[in-house]
Enzyme design. Sequence first.
Site, PDB file in Angstrom:
ATOM      1  N   ALA A  10       8.319 -10.338  14.242  1.00  0.00           N
ATOM      2  CA  ALA A  10       9.117  -9.567  13.266  1.00  0.00           C
ATOM      3  C   ALA A  10       8.918 -10.065  11.833  1.00  0.00           C
ATOM      4  O   ALA A  10       9.610  -9.608  10.930  1.00  0.00           O
ATOM      5  CB  ALA A  10      10.594  -9.634  13.644  1.00  0.00           C
ATOM      6  N   THR A  11       7.968 -10.971  11.633  1.00  0.00           N
ATOM      7  CA  THR A  11       7.778 -11.527  10.291  1.00  0.00           C
ATOM      8  C   THR A  11       6.776 -10.742   9.451  1.00  0.00           C
ATOM      9  O   THR A  11       6.580 -11.047   8.278  1.00  0.00           O
ATOM     10  CB  THR A  11       7.275 -12.988  10.385  1.00  0.00           C
ATOM     11  OG1 THR A  11       6.070 -12.997  11.160  1.00  0.00           O
ATOM     12  CG2 THR A  11       8.310 -13.903  11.033  1.00  0.00           C
ATOM     13  N   GLY A  13       4.067  -6.833   9.311  1.00  0.00           N
ATOM     14  CA  GLY A  13       3.505  -5.629   9.915  1.00  0.00           C
ATOM     15  C   GLY A  13       4.485  -4.773  10.704  1.00  0.00           C
ATOM     16  O   GLY A  13       5.596  -4.471  10.253  1.00  0.00           O
ATOM     17  N   PHE A  14       4.063  -4.378  11.893  1.00  0.00           N
ATOM     18  CA  PHE A  14       4.842  -3.448  12.726  1.00  0.00           C
ATOM     19  C   PHE A  14       6.238  -4.015  13.034  1.00  0.00           C
ATOM     20  O   PHE A  14       7.233  -3.284  13.009  1.00  0.00           O
ATOM     21  CB  PHE A  14       4.146  -3.190  14.073  1.00  0.00           C
ATOM     22  CG  PHE A  14       2.773  -2.590  13.996  1.00  0.00           C
ATOM     23  CD1 PHE A  14       2.262  -2.068  12.815  1.00  0.00           C
ATOM     24  CD2 PHE A  14       1.968  -2.540  15.135  1.00  0.00           C
ATOM     25  CE1 PHE A  14       0.980  -1.504  12.770  1.00  0.00           C
ATOM     26  CE2 PHE A  14       0.696  -1.985  15.102  1.00  0.00           C
ATOM     27  CZ  PHE A  14       0.202  -1.477  13.928  1.00  0.00           C
ATOM     28  N   ARG A  34       6.985 -17.054  14.255  1.00  0.00           N
ATOM     29  CA  ARG A  34       6.816 -18.488  13.973  1.00  0.00           C
ATOM     30  C   ARG A  34       7.218 -18.853  12.555  1.00  0.00           C
ATOM     31  O   ARG A  34       7.598 -19.970  12.278  1.00  0.00           O
ATOM     32  CB  ARG A  34       5.344 -18.893  14.201  1.00  0.00           C
ATOM     33  CG  ARG A  34       4.927 -18.855  15.661  1.00  0.00           C
ATOM     34  CD  ARG A  34       3.437 -18.933  15.800  1.00  0.00           C
ATOM     35  NE  ARG A  34       2.785 -17.822  15.108  1.00  0.00           N
ATOM     36  CZ  ARG A  34       1.476 -17.645  15.013  1.00  0.00           C
ATOM     37  NH1 ARG A  34       0.663 -18.527  15.551  1.00  0.00           N
ATOM     38  NH2 ARG A  34       0.985 -16.592  14.385  1.00  0.00           N
ATOM     39  N   ASN A  84       5.749  -7.141  20.503  1.00  0.00           N
ATOM     40  CA  ASN A  84       4.840  -6.760  19.413  1.00  0.00           C
ATOM     41  C   ASN A  84       3.956  -7.921  18.957  1.00  0.00           C
ATOM     42  O   ASN A  84       2.838  -7.696  18.484  1.00  0.00           O
ATOM     43  CB  ASN A  84       5.705  -6.250  18.247  1.00  0.00           C
ATOM     44  CG  ASN A  84       4.949  -6.182  16.944  1.00  0.00           C
ATOM     45  OD1 ASN A  84       4.136  -5.293  16.737  1.00  0.00           O
ATOM     46  ND2 ASN A  84       5.203  -7.146  16.050  1.00  0.00           N
ATOM     47  N   TYR A 150     -10.263  -9.133  22.626  1.00  0.00           N
ATOM     48  CA  TYR A 150      -9.077  -8.439  22.087  1.00  0.00           C
ATOM     49  C   TYR A 150      -8.827  -7.155  22.883  1.00  0.00           C
ATOM     50  O   TYR A 150      -7.712  -6.911  23.357  1.00  0.00           O
ATOM     51  CB  TYR A 150      -9.252  -8.132  20.598  1.00  0.00           C
ATOM     52  CG  TYR A 150      -8.061  -7.371  20.042  1.00  0.00           C
ATOM     53  CD1 TYR A 150      -6.815  -7.982  19.952  1.00  0.00           C
ATOM     54  CD2 TYR A 150      -8.173  -6.037  19.641  1.00  0.00           C
ATOM     55  CE1 TYR A 150      -5.708  -7.278  19.472  1.00  0.00           C
ATOM     56  CE2 TYR A 150      -7.076  -5.333  19.163  1.00  0.00           C
ATOM     57  CZ  TYR A 150      -5.842  -5.966  19.077  1.00  0.00           C
ATOM     58  OH  TYR A 150      -4.748  -5.270  18.619  1.00  0.00           O
ATOM     59  N   LEU A 182      -6.417   2.339  13.783  1.00  0.00           N
ATOM     60  CA  LEU A 182      -6.499   1.688  12.473  1.00  0.00           C
ATOM     61  C   LEU A 182      -5.151   1.697  11.726  1.00  0.00           C
ATOM     62  O   LEU A 182      -4.643   2.756  11.363  1.00  0.00           O
ATOM     63  CB  LEU A 182      -7.536   2.450  11.631  1.00  0.00           C
ATOM     64  CG  LEU A 182      -7.908   1.845  10.283  1.00  0.00           C
ATOM     65  CD1 LEU A 182      -8.789   0.616  10.454  1.00  0.00           C
ATOM     66  CD2 LEU A 182      -8.619   2.889   9.415  1.00  0.00           C
ATOM     67  N   GLU A 186      -1.018  -7.206   8.213  1.00  0.00           N
ATOM     68  CA  GLU A 186      -1.737  -8.481   8.040  1.00  0.00           C
ATOM     69  C   GLU A 186      -2.776  -8.682   9.148  1.00  0.00           C
ATOM     70  O   GLU A 186      -3.447  -9.716   9.207  1.00  0.00           O
ATOM     71  CB  GLU A 186      -0.733  -9.638   8.021  1.00  0.00           C
ATOM     72  CG  GLU A 186       0.176  -9.590   6.809  1.00  0.00           C
ATOM     73  CD  GLU A 186       1.213 -10.711   6.764  1.00  0.00           C
ATOM     74  OE1 GLU A 186       1.099 -11.673   7.547  1.00  0.00           O
ATOM     75  OE2 GLU A 186       2.125 -10.612   5.934  1.00  0.00           O
TER      76      GLU A 186
END
Length: 252
Positions: A10-11, A13-14, A34, A84, A150, A182, A186
């Site tokens: 939650a730090t 992007g999505f 983190r 996420n 990935y 796409l 970050e």
Amino acid sequence: MQKTILITGATAGFGLACGDRFAREGWQLIIAGRRGKRLEKFKAAHPGVPIYSMVLDVRDRAAVEQAVSGLPAQFGAIDVLVNNAGLALGLAGAQEADLDDWETMIDTNIKGLLYMTRAILPGMVQRNQGHIINLGSVAGNYPYPGGNVYGGTKAFVKQFSRNLLTDLVETAIRVTNIEPGLSESEFSIVRFHGDTDRAKQVYQGTRPLTPVDIADIVYWVTNVPPHVNINTVEVMPVCQSCGPFLIHREEE
Ligand code: NDP
Ligand code: 8X3
């Protein structure tokens, strides 16, 4: 009663955009990541919203178990888990890719997602209520050069999500796998180990998806009627599509 959502990663992007969206919609939040300073900043930016933050590395199984079992009673009944937290590292061919990068992706995208799910699912089953939303990727559906591990981790997320649905068929619990293409966040900075110039090139001349687009989808899938399960959402920006098969031809 206010609903509770737990968002990993939650730090940025999505995950960050999901936090914003669900806070605006009147949910109470458990935010994990983190980078504790960013979690505190999020809290400060949302006064009046009940938010519990957990500085947590999802790769740490004991820490995940401890964090979930130590949730304050007010936040204990989780309605929605958004798995996420995740990352891509590198874009090298399999013959030269960094094995440490591969392990980090597997530990985060697969094992971290499993630790979170396994810690939270029993409570959902006990309450016969809940929704697990996993962040897969188009990379789990289609191959691309350098997508090797990935893409493999996201293919795991796809099949694990489907298998969860079968395990939970006798419950009211929902499972959704969201598979974006796409999207600018970050993500590429992380993928290229902090090389922001290379990351920028990924989106050059495109109109990519945004974290807000993904948060809108996450909010939508949680708000369909309770008898409806959105199994999968595959989403790309209009400027993206699938490529042809690669064929290597020998020179005549
Ligand atoms: P960002 O890099 O912007 O955000 C990733 C988030 O994951 C950060 O909050 C980061 O938090 C967290 N995270 C990474 N590793 C860990 C860890 N070990 N423990 C806890 N949190 C962790 O990327 P996106 O928002 O774009 O990506 C979110 C998810 O969506 C990922 O699973 C990604 O694979 C997937 N995805 C992304 C796409 C894209 O093009 N952007 C497309 C398709 C899927 P912190 O560093 O503070 O721990
Ligand atoms: C992120 C999308 O195409 O970079 O999962 O793999 S892609």
